[in-house]
Design a protein around this motif. Structure first.
Motif, PDB file in Angstrom:
ATOM      1  N   SER A 167      -2.612  -8.015  -5.845  1.00 35.07           N
ATOM      2  CA  SER A 167      -2.032  -7.066  -4.498  1.00 35.07           C
ATOM      3  C   SER A 167      -1.255  -8.217  -3.815  1.00 35.07           C
ATOM      4  O   SER A 167      -0.049  -7.788  -2.580  1.00 35.07           O
ATOM      5  CB  SER A 167      -3.217  -6.940  -3.411  1.00 35.07           C
ATOM      6  OG  SER A 167      -3.719  -5.659  -4.584  1.00 35.07           O
ATOM      7  N   THR A 224      -6.968  -0.845  -0.806  1.00 35.24           N
ATOM      8  CA  THR A 224      -5.027  -0.638  -1.543  1.00 35.24           C
ATOM      9  C   THR A 224      -5.335   0.691  -2.160  1.00 35.24           C
ATOM     10  O   THR A 224      -4.315   1.689  -2.019  1.00 35.24           O
ATOM     11  CB  THR A 224      -4.479  -1.986  -2.233  1.00 35.24           C
ATOM     12  OG1 THR A 224      -5.519  -2.481  -3.500  1.00 35.24           O
ATOM     13  CG2 THR A 224      -4.511  -3.123  -1.542  1.00 35.24           C
ATOM     14  N   THR A 225      -6.112   0.668  -3.312  1.00 35.36           N
ATOM     15  CA  THR A 225      -5.787   2.288  -4.745  1.00 35.36           C
ATOM     16  C   THR A 225      -6.327   3.273  -4.118  1.00 35.36           C
ATOM     17  O   THR A 225      -6.789   4.527  -4.221  1.00 35.36           O
ATOM     18  CB  THR A 225      -6.828   1.176  -5.836  1.00 35.36           C
ATOM     19  OG1 THR A 225      -7.927   1.302  -5.516  1.00 35.36           O
ATOM     20  CG2 THR A 225      -6.295  -0.036  -5.863  1.00 35.36           C
ATOM     21  N   ASN A 273     -10.656  -2.188  -5.755  1.00 33.96           N
ATOM     22  CA  ASN A 273      -9.519  -2.732  -4.470  1.00 33.96           C
ATOM     23  C   ASN A 273      -9.714  -1.467  -3.416  1.00 33.96           C
ATOM     24  O   ASN A 273      -8.546  -0.861  -3.844  1.00 33.96           O
ATOM     25  CB  ASN A 273      -8.709  -2.926  -4.618  1.00 33.96           C
ATOM     26  CG  ASN A 273      -7.862  -3.876  -3.478  1.00 33.96           C
ATOM     27  OD1 ASN A 273      -9.049  -3.769  -2.350  1.00 33.96           O
ATOM     28  ND2 ASN A 273      -6.290  -4.622  -3.667  1.00 33.96           N
TER      29      ASN A 273
END
Length: 299
Positions: A46, A140-141, A137
């Protein structure tokens, strides 16, 4: 050192305004990391902005990194992609190029079910043939791995580790105990979220997947070594030195702050991929202030 243990440093991927890699600058970042003596490099995570790069730029980034670090520091490569076919392609390319391990996050536009994520990992792990770390994560996902799904994935060939987010309740030891009871012997549990690094390592986490080590590996390594040697007092002292920076990571997101750190350290002025915006001048000054106590570790 076994892959997916110790300190794994995640560098930025420097690109110009047209989205093209700046290979010389990437290699400067990598040389700093290698020289510090970290345990591995997490390329195209990321922090490396993998989701903003074309497949071609990701492949160029991989080759530039292998050219720089091959045989000196293990290289773990992020291969997350929206489709299974592309993730498989990236996994095969990483193996062919000479990477040591893979890091896979379940990117999506449509929300994914657990069965969809399992089958995605099953296919990609088989295609790559390298040790693979599950990248949990949800920040973000927007997908959170259940412990049961991690346990199921851990039984797949090549899936050997998980990169966990910081637990909301702060119970690292309890979470690790539950996971270790559900996963095969030797399955590696590590954490990201730099402001929780000290606590996760002291609780028995096997790896710190570190954002800040991508630009300041020396103080991150000092913190890791203090924990490894059982010096909790020194680990606490170093973590307090990081505290102003951790506060900025939480406020702005570590991705944005890392671009300001790169500029402050004199590497170059380059901006995050749009639509992400660079920090404002007043906030960049706060970054400069937060970095000063950490300079004691850089020699």
């Amino acid at each position: 050192m076994t892959l997916f243990t110790g300190l794994s440093a995640f560098p930025l991927t420097p690109i110009d305004d047209s989205g093209k890699l700046k290979p010389e600058l990437l290699q400067r970042f990598l040389e700093r990391i290698v020289s510090a003596g970290v345990d591995s490099i997490g390329l195209l995570g990321s922090t490396g902005g993998y989701a903003y790069l074309t497949v071609e730029e990701r492949e160029r980034t991989l080759r530039a990194a292998v050219e720089s670090v091959a045989g000196r520091t293990p290289l773990i490569v992020g291969i997350g992609a929206l489709t299974t076919d592309v993730a498989e392609e990236l996994a095969r390319d990483a193996q062919k190029a000479g990477a040591d391990g893979l890091l896979l996050a379940p990117m999506s536009y449509q929300p994914l079910t657990e069965e969809e994520v399992f089958r995605h990992f099953e296919s990609v792990a088989a295609a790559g043939g390298l040790p693979l770390c599950i990248y949990n994560n949800p920040g973000t996902t927007k997908f959170t791995f259940s412990l049961n799904l991690i346990a199921r994935l851990a039984k797949l060939p090549n899936v050997t580790a998980v990169k966990m987010p910081l637990p909301a309740d702060g119970d690292y030891a309890g979470e690790m105990q539950r996971l270790r009871a559900m996963t095969p012997e030797g399955f590696v549990i590590g954490y990201s979220g730099d402001w929780g690094a000290k606590d996760s390592l002291l609780a028995g986490g096997t790896c710190w997947y570190s954002v800040i080590a991508g630009l300041l590996p020396e103080p991150a390594l000092a913190l890791t070594r203090a924990v490894r040697t059982g010096n909790a007092t020194e680990a606490e002292r170093i973590d307090m030195t990081f505290a102003p920076l951790w506060a900025l990571f939480r406020e702005f997101g570590s991705f944005r702050v890392m671009f300001a750190i790169a500029e402050t350290l004199g590497f170059a002025t380059f901006t995050p991929p749009r639509p992400i915006l660079a920090l404002q001048p007043a906030d960049r000054e706060r970054v400069e202030t937060a970095l000063r106590p950490l300079m004691q570790f850089t020699g």
